[in-house]
Design a protein around this motif. Structure first.
Motif, PDB file in Angstrom:
ATOM      1  N   LEU A 186       0.822  -1.208   0.000  1.00 42.52           N
ATOM      2  CA  LEU A 186       0.000   0.000   0.000  1.00 42.52           C
ATOM      3  C   LEU A 186       0.858   1.260   0.000  1.00 42.52           C
ATOM      4  O   LEU A 186       0.354   2.365   0.249  1.00 42.52           O
ATOM      5  N   SER A 187       2.162   1.093  -0.260  1.00 40.10           N
ATOM      6  CA  SER A 187       3.130   2.205  -0.281  1.00 40.10           C
ATOM      7  C   SER A 187       3.240   2.888   1.079  1.00 40.10           C
ATOM      8  O   SER A 187       3.423   4.107   1.175  1.00 40.10           O
ATOM      9  N   LEU A 188       3.118   2.108   2.137  1.00 39.16           N
ATOM     10  CA  LEU A 188       3.259   2.615   3.494  1.00 39.16           C
ATOM     11  C   LEU A 188       4.603   2.157   4.064  1.00 39.16           C
ATOM     12  O   LEU A 188       5.302   1.338   3.482  1.00 39.16           O
ATOM     13  N   LYS A 189       4.946   2.695   5.225  1.00 41.08           N
ATOM     14  CA  LYS A 189       6.163   2.289   5.901  1.00 41.08           C
ATOM     15  C   LYS A 189       5.970   0.902   6.517  1.00 41.08           C
ATOM     16  O   LYS A 189       4.855   0.523   6.872  1.00 41.08           O
ATOM     17  N   PRO A 190       7.052   0.146   6.681  1.00 42.00           N
ATOM     18  CA  PRO A 190       6.927  -1.195   7.280  1.00 42.00           C
ATOM     19  C   PRO A 190       6.299  -1.169   8.672  1.00 42.00           C
ATOM     20  O   PRO A 190       5.621  -2.116   9.068  1.00 42.00           O
ATOM     21  N   GLU A 191       6.521  -0.051   9.415  1.00 38.68           N
ATOM     22  CA  GLU A 191       5.974   0.033  10.761  1.00 38.68           C
ATOM     23  C   GLU A 191       4.449  -0.017  10.790  1.00 38.68           C
ATOM     24  O   GLU A 191       3.849  -0.355  11.814  1.00 38.68           O
ATOM     25  N   HIS A 192       3.819   0.349   9.649  1.00 42.13           N
ATOM     26  CA  HIS A 192       2.355   0.314   9.592  1.00 42.13           C
ATOM     27  C   HIS A 192       1.813  -1.111   9.670  1.00 42.13           C
ATOM     28  O   HIS A 192       0.611  -1.304   9.859  1.00 42.13           O
ATOM     29  N   GLY A 193       2.684  -2.097   9.502  1.00 38.24           N
ATOM     30  CA  GLY A 193       2.248  -3.479   9.667  1.00 38.24           C
ATOM     31  C   GLY A 193       1.726  -3.740  11.066  1.00 38.24           C
ATOM     32  O   GLY A 193       0.813  -4.551  11.260  1.00 38.24           O
ATOM     33  N   ALA A 194       2.272  -3.019  12.049  1.00 37.61           N
ATOM     34  CA  ALA A 194       1.799  -3.169  13.430  1.00 37.61           C
ATOM     35  C   ALA A 194       0.358  -2.693  13.573  1.00 37.61           C
ATOM     36  O   ALA A 194      -0.407  -3.219  14.388  1.00 37.61           O
ATOM     37  N   VAL A 195      -0.023  -1.697  12.773  1.00 39.06           N
ATOM     38  CA  VAL A 195      -1.405  -1.210  12.812  1.00 39.06           C
ATOM     39  C   VAL A 195      -2.354  -2.286  12.297  1.00 39.06           C
ATOM     40  O   VAL A 195      -3.456  -2.482  12.830  1.00 39.06           O
ATOM     41  N   ILE A 196      -1.916  -2.996  11.266  1.00 36.53           N
ATOM     42  CA  ILE A 196      -2.744  -4.056  10.682  1.00 36.53           C
ATOM     43  C   ILE A 196      -2.934  -5.203  11.670  1.00 36.53           C
ATOM     44  O   ILE A 196      -4.061  -5.659  11.913  1.00 36.53           O
ATOM     45  N   THR A 197      -1.827  -5.672  12.250  1.00 35.35           N
ATOM     46  CA  THR A 197      -1.950  -6.766  13.216  1.00 35.35           C
ATOM     47  C   THR A 197      -2.687  -6.318  14.472  1.00 35.35           C
ATOM     48  O   THR A 197      -3.426  -7.088  15.081  1.00 35.35           O
ATOM     49  N   GLY A 198      -2.483  -5.056  14.864  1.00 31.78           N
ATOM     50  CA  GLY A 198      -3.194  -4.528  16.036  1.00 31.78           C
ATOM     51  C   GLY A 198      -4.693  -4.492  15.814  1.00 31.78           C
ATOM     52  O   GLY A 198      -5.476  -4.844  16.712  1.00 31.78           O
ATOM     53  N   THR A 199      -5.099  -4.079  14.607  1.00 31.90           N
ATOM     54  CA  THR A 199      -6.532  -4.052  14.279  1.00 31.90           C
ATOM     55  C   THR A 199      -7.121  -5.457  14.323  1.00 31.90           C
ATOM     56  O   THR A 199      -8.207  -5.679  14.864  1.00 31.90           O
ATOM     57  N   LEU A 200      -6.397  -6.408  13.754  1.00 28.09           N
ATOM     58  CA  LEU A 200      -6.856  -7.802  13.763  1.00 28.09           C
ATOM     59  C   LEU A 200      -6.997  -8.314  15.192  1.00 28.09           C
ATOM     60  O   LEU A 200      -7.996  -8.965  15.537  1.00 28.09           O
ATOM     61  N   CYS A 201      -6.030  -7.997  16.027  1.00 27.30           N
ATOM     62  CA  CYS A 201      -6.027  -8.499  17.401  1.00 27.30           C
ATOM     63  C   CYS A 201      -7.159  -7.879  18.215  1.00 27.30           C
ATOM     64  O   CYS A 201      -7.874  -8.585  18.941  1.00 27.30           O
TER      65      CYS A 201
END
Length: 402
Positions: free
Chosen positions: A232-247
């Motif tokens: 999505l052309s985002l920074k790698p750190e944004h992956g934590a937002v994705i996993t956080g939302t899932l959790c």
């Protein structure tokens, strides 16, 4: 069963369910740090984790079968003791700067008994918990496990910054607490003779498949979170937002399941599975961060509780003697789904993997819907047959007049 005892057993079992996952949740970071100290390459930690996971797949059902004639509380504690000793051996190997092969061998022993131990722990719920509180307790257990997977990696990283051996030893000791906390269960009755061909009774396969495809979708988002962010052309750190939302969504869905504490009718299961399919499709479209987060939230809220509910249905469809084995098989299938998803992400891409996970969910929806329609059709035919059989014989003319 006394209400106070039942409530206490529910909380103790849920705590055991959460703490049981500590070694598995902390292992990726702890093993990576141990490999870094041993070989200078943190990626070798993946070999140690792969050995543990592979051994779990191979040993789950055969080792669970060994405990058929044993007291289930004692057999569970023996399995936990073996896992703890093997993890402590990993810590000693790390502290003494032993070869990576020593770490791999010790981790494999720990994994060998892990799947079977899970089967006996999950079976303990059916022995200790009042049926009216079963779904509520499973929901609390999932919440405890989710919290474990949130906290333990951070805990391992903090301890590992001081000593990788200390991190492994700590998660091993914490992971042994279910052997102490789990209430004693009644002595297992003498099992009936079981046909070796009837490992999976009828009606269980569909719930195993349902749990497997849901676990695959959840794993695709968890493992591929950074890849999703990068696509999505985002920074790698944004992956934590994705996993956080899932959790967070999975915690909300598990809380709802626990508060509702009711068995789902077939239509509700289909709706939840359909929602999980739609959520995975939204993530696979890869349109924007907002749609991806919405998809993650839907998958977490619908898919994670559905995996727990599948174990409830499986427990209701097998004999008490077979429950530990079948619950171990459930753990094996969901772990195999996670391994397959990891491989697909490495071999193809996260987008292709998410499309495959969505297709698997859609096929599960179609399979459950077809099965439900067949059951309804057979029920209608059976009721008509009973009515026709019950009708008294009448003269031809009178029957025509009617």
């Amino acid at each position: 069963m006394d209400w106070g005892v039942s409530n206490c057993n529910s909380l103790r079992w849920a705590a055991c369910y959460g703490l049981f996952s500590v070694p598995r949740a902390g292992a990726p970071i702890a093993f990576a740090l141990a490999a870094l100290a041993s070989t200078g390459d943190a990626s070798d930690g993946a070999k140690v984790l792969a050995a543990m996971t592979t051994a779990q797949l191979l040993g789950a059902v055969p080792i669970a079968r060994l405990g058929r004639h044993s007291n289930r509380s004692s057999f569970f504690r023996i399995l936990i003791a073996i896992r703890t000793a093997a993890m402590l051996a990993c810590a000693i190997a790390c502290a003494s700067h032993a070869s990576i092969q020593m770490l791999i061998g010790s981790a494999a022993v720990a994994g060998l008994v892990q799947g079977a131990a899970f089967g006996y722990l999950r079976n303990a719920a059916n022995q200790l918990i009042d049926p009216s509180r079963m779904i509520k307790t499973l929901g609390i257990g999932v919440i405890a496990a989710e919290i474990t997977f949130l906290i333990t990696p951070i805990f391992s990283a903090v301890l590992g910054s001081m000593s990788a051996a200390l991190a492994i030893a700590a998660i091993a000791i914490i992971g042994s607490t279910p052997a102490i906390l789990l209430p004693n269960m009644a002595q297992a009755a003498t099992p009936t003779a079981l046909s070796p061909k009837a490992v999976i009774p009828r009606g269980v396969q569909v719930w195993l498949a349902c749990a497997c495809v849901n676990a695959a979708a959840v794993s695709a988002i968890e493992i591929g979170a950074v890849s999703i962010a990068l696509s999505l052309s985002l920074k790698p750190e944004h992956g934590a937002v994705i996993t956080g939302t899932l959790c967070v969504a999975s915690l909300a869905g598990s809380t709802w399941m626990s508060m509702r504490n009711r068995q789902y009718p077939a239509c509700h299961v289909l709706v939840m599975l359909g929602l999980a399919t739609a959520g995975a499709a939204l993530v696979s479209i890869n349109y924007s961060l907002a749609t991806s987060l919405l998809g993650c939230a839907i998958v977490g809220a619908a898919g994670v509780p559905l995996v727990a509910y599948c174990s409830f249905e499986i427990g209701n469809r097998v004999t008490p003697e077979m429950r530990p084995e079948v619950f171990s098989l459930l753990k094996t299938t969901t772990s195999a789904a996670t391994i397959l998803i990891s491989a697909l992400i490495g071999w193809t891409s996260i987008v292709i993997t998410l499309h495959i996970a969505t297709a698997l969910l859609a096929s599960a929806v179609l399979g459950l819907l077809t099965r439900h329609l067949i059951l309804v059709f057979h029920g209608v035919r059976k009721s008509k047959l009973l009515v026709d059989t019950a009708m008294p014989e009448m003269p031809r003319g009178q029957r025509n007049e009617n």
